[in-house]
Design a protein around this motif. Structure first.
Motif, short mmCIF file in Angstrom:
data_model
loop_
_atom_site.label_atom_id
_atom_site.label_comp_id
_atom_site.label_asym_id
_atom_site.label_seq_id
_atom_site.Cartn_x
_atom_site.Cartn_y
_atom_site.Cartn_z
N PRO A 127 0.80 -1.22 0.00
CA PRO A 127 0.00 0.00 0.00
C PRO A 127 0.84 1.27 0.00
O PRO A 127 0.42 2.29 -0.54
N ASP A 128 2.03 1.19 0.59
CA ASP A 128 2.89 2.37 0.63
C ASP A 128 3.31 2.80 -0.77
O ASP A 128 3.53 4.00 -1.02
N VAL A 129 3.44 1.85 -1.70
CA VAL A 129 3.79 2.19 -3.08
C VAL A 129 2.69 3.05 -3.70
O VAL A 129 2.96 4.04 -4.38
N LEU A 130 1.44 2.67 -3.47
CA LEU A 130 0.34 3.45 -4.03
C LEU A 130 0.23 4.82 -3.36
O LEU A 130 -0.06 5.82 -4.04
N VAL A 131 0.48 4.89 -2.08
CA VAL A 131 0.45 6.18 -1.40
C VAL A 131 1.49 7.11 -2.00
O VAL A 131 1.22 8.29 -2.28
N ARG A 132 2.71 6.61 -2.22
CA ARG A 132 3.76 7.43 -2.84
C ARG A 132 3.37 7.82 -4.27
O ARG A 132 3.65 8.95 -4.71
N TRP A 133 2.72 6.90 -4.97
CA TRP A 133 2.29 7.20 -6.35
C TRP A 133 1.28 8.36 -6.34
O TRP A 133 1.35 9.27 -7.17
N LEU A 134 0.37 8.33 -5.38
CA LEU A 134 -0.61 9.41 -5.27
C LEU A 134 0.07 10.73 -4.95
O LEU A 134 -0.29 11.78 -5.50
N GLU A 135 1.04 10.69 -4.05
CA GLU A 135 1.75 11.92 -3.69
C GLU A 135 2.42 12.54 -4.91
O GLU A 135 2.47 13.77 -5.03
N GLN A 136 2.92 11.70 -5.81
CA GLN A 136 3.65 12.18 -6.97
C GLN A 136 2.75 12.55 -8.14
O GLN A 136 3.04 13.49 -8.89
N HIS A 137 1.63 11.81 -8.31
CA HIS A 137 0.88 11.92 -9.57
C HIS A 137 -0.55 12.41 -9.43
O HIS A 137 -1.21 12.62 -10.45
N LEU A 138 -1.04 12.58 -8.20
CA LEU A 138 -2.40 13.10 -8.04
C LEU A 138 -2.48 14.62 -8.07
O LEU A 138 -3.39 15.18 -8.69
N PRO A 139 -1.55 15.35 -7.44
CA PRO A 139 -1.65 16.82 -7.48
C PRO A 139 -1.66 17.35 -8.92
O PRO A 139 -0.81 16.99 -9.74
N ASP A 140 -2.64 18.19 -9.21
CA ASP A 140 -2.78 18.83 -10.54
C ASP A 140 -2.95 17.82 -11.66
O ASP A 140 -2.65 18.11 -12.83
N ALA A 141 -3.44 16.63 -11.34
CA ALA A 141 -3.62 15.60 -12.36
C ALA A 141 -4.78 15.96 -13.28
O ALA A 141 -5.79 16.51 -12.83
N PRO A 142 -4.67 15.64 -14.59
CA PRO A 142 -5.82 15.82 -15.48
C PRO A 142 -6.96 14.88 -15.08
O PRO A 142 -6.74 13.89 -14.36
N SER A 143 -8.15 15.16 -15.56
CA SER A 143 -9.33 14.43 -15.10
C SER A 143 -9.25 12.94 -15.39
O SER A 143 -9.69 12.12 -14.57
N HIS A 144 -8.65 12.56 -16.54
CA HIS A 144 -8.58 11.13 -16.86
C HIS A 144 -7.66 10.40 -15.88
O HIS A 144 -7.90 9.25 -15.54
#
Length: 382
Positions: free
Chosen positions: A226-243
């Protein structure tokens, strides 16, 4: 409803034999069809694919490269990647016809490649590249990831840029650690890092068909890391396009159901709901095959808007009298201070192959941002 296993039937075998003999006059069509049809009706789907694979092996040349040439040449032509815009819909139309072989029988083709191509991985991967554009090769490629990881991952990195969305989807789907029905890739269960650069390349793919596979792959990873997904969110969720937001939401579904703190926080769902929750059911008793009507009334308190993830759990009764809860997705919503909302859901108890229903008292409860809020019960009768 027609049983799923009947997608592989005697007619499909005959069509396949026709095209294989059309390509190679030396192919013993009669022996192939006799071997493939004998006992076919008694088998379930996956066993039918293996059965047809064995009949192929008995009739194709012993040299894998020659056999692969015949299999590839028998395939139905595919439209150029620019000619279609919805690979999902296109996949449903890929069936064997007068022009060549496509569709479900290619599971048997893929089985043949996986069983007999491991000593010829370069040629085998070429064949899988062709098969996946007429059906899928997500199951067949997995033994090559296990036996030839360096070559296969180098190939997947090339395929991540392929013009065909079917091939790009294979990059993600074929390397999922826990693909349903597929060989579990234990090395990737332990360490998913080899696939992360591939998912990074594909998470903004122009095809939703590909992006949905990336979401499922990330959800697979989250079950063990789960920590891998949390880090992924930290890197790729901010300002992400809608898709990408949609992709990441789908990737997080398992951890949101578990109320994982890091994931809940990333989506702004970390705080407990402030307000009143009332749960009611439309029936006190329902029969298997019917639907249960669930109603949840929310009245928000507090002084600021609240973003809420509303899920519900059915506590299914087991044969031994114990219960087993299963979480179902409800709704994501935002309530203003003082706002009242009613959410209704019809939950089907139609029989499914993955669950056996037992009569007796069942419970339903509501989760909001991962915390329990209210419960009701009903009786299931058969």
């Amino acid at each position: 409803m027609e049983p799923f296993k009947n997608l592989l039937n005697a007619e499909v075998v005959s069509q396949t034999g026709h095209h294989l003999q059309r390509i190679s006059p030396l192919f013993d069509r009669a022996a192939f069809e006799q071997g493939a049809k004998q006992g076919l009706d008694e088998l379930e789907f996956k066993d039918r694919a293996v059965h047809i694979c064995k009949a192929l092996h008995a009739s194709l040349p012993n040299r894998f490269d020659q056999a692969a040439d015949i299999l590839q040449a028998s395939l139905k032509p595919v439209a150029s990647p620019q000619a279609h815009h919805d690979p999902d819909k296109e996949l449903g139309t890929l069936k064997t016809d007068d022009t060549g072989v496509a569709g479900w029988v290619l599971w048997a083709y893929g089985e043949y490649v996986a069983r007999h191509g491991l000593q010829h991985p370069e040629r085998a991967l070429q064949t899988l590249h062709a098969l996946t554009q007429r059906f899928t090769a997500e199951f067949a490629i997995r033994p090559f990831i296990v036996e030839h990881p360096a070559l296969t991952f180098a190939t997947l990195h090339q395929w991540a840029h392929d013009p065909s969305a079917h091939v790009r989807r294979l990059v993600s789907e074929g390397s999922r650690p826990r693909l349903p029905w597929g060989l579990r890739l234990q090395a990737l269960v332990r360490d998913p890092s080899p696939t992360l650069p591939l998912l990074l390349q594909l998470q903004d793919d122009p095809s939703e068909y590909v992006r949905r596979s990336v979401a499922n792959h990330l959800n697979d990873i989250a079950k063990d890391h789960p920590d891998v997904l949390v880090r992924w969110l930290e890197q790729h969720l901010p300002d992400a396009p809608s898709h990408r937001v949609k992709l990441l939401r789908h990737a997080c579904r398992s951890l949101i159901k578990q109320a994982h703190p890091g994931v809940m926080s990333a989506w702004g769902l970390g705080e407990a709901f402030k307000g009143r929750v009332t749960v009611s059911l439309g029936q006190d008793s329902i029969a298997v095959g019917d639907s249960l009507t669930l109603e949840v009334r929310l009245k928000a308190a507090g002084k600021t808007p609240q973003t809420l993830e509303l899920d519900y759990r059915i506590h299914h009764l087991k044969a031994n009298g114990e219960t087993s809860p299963k979480t179902f997705k409800g709704k994501r919503l935002t309530l203003q201070p003082g706002e009242e909302l009613v959410w209704r859901k019809a939950h089907s108890f139609k029989p499914v192959s993955t669950r056996r229903y037992h009569p007796g008292r069942h419970a339903v409860d509501i989760q909001i941002n991962g915390q329990l809020h209210g419960q009701a019960s009903f009786t299931l009768v058969t």
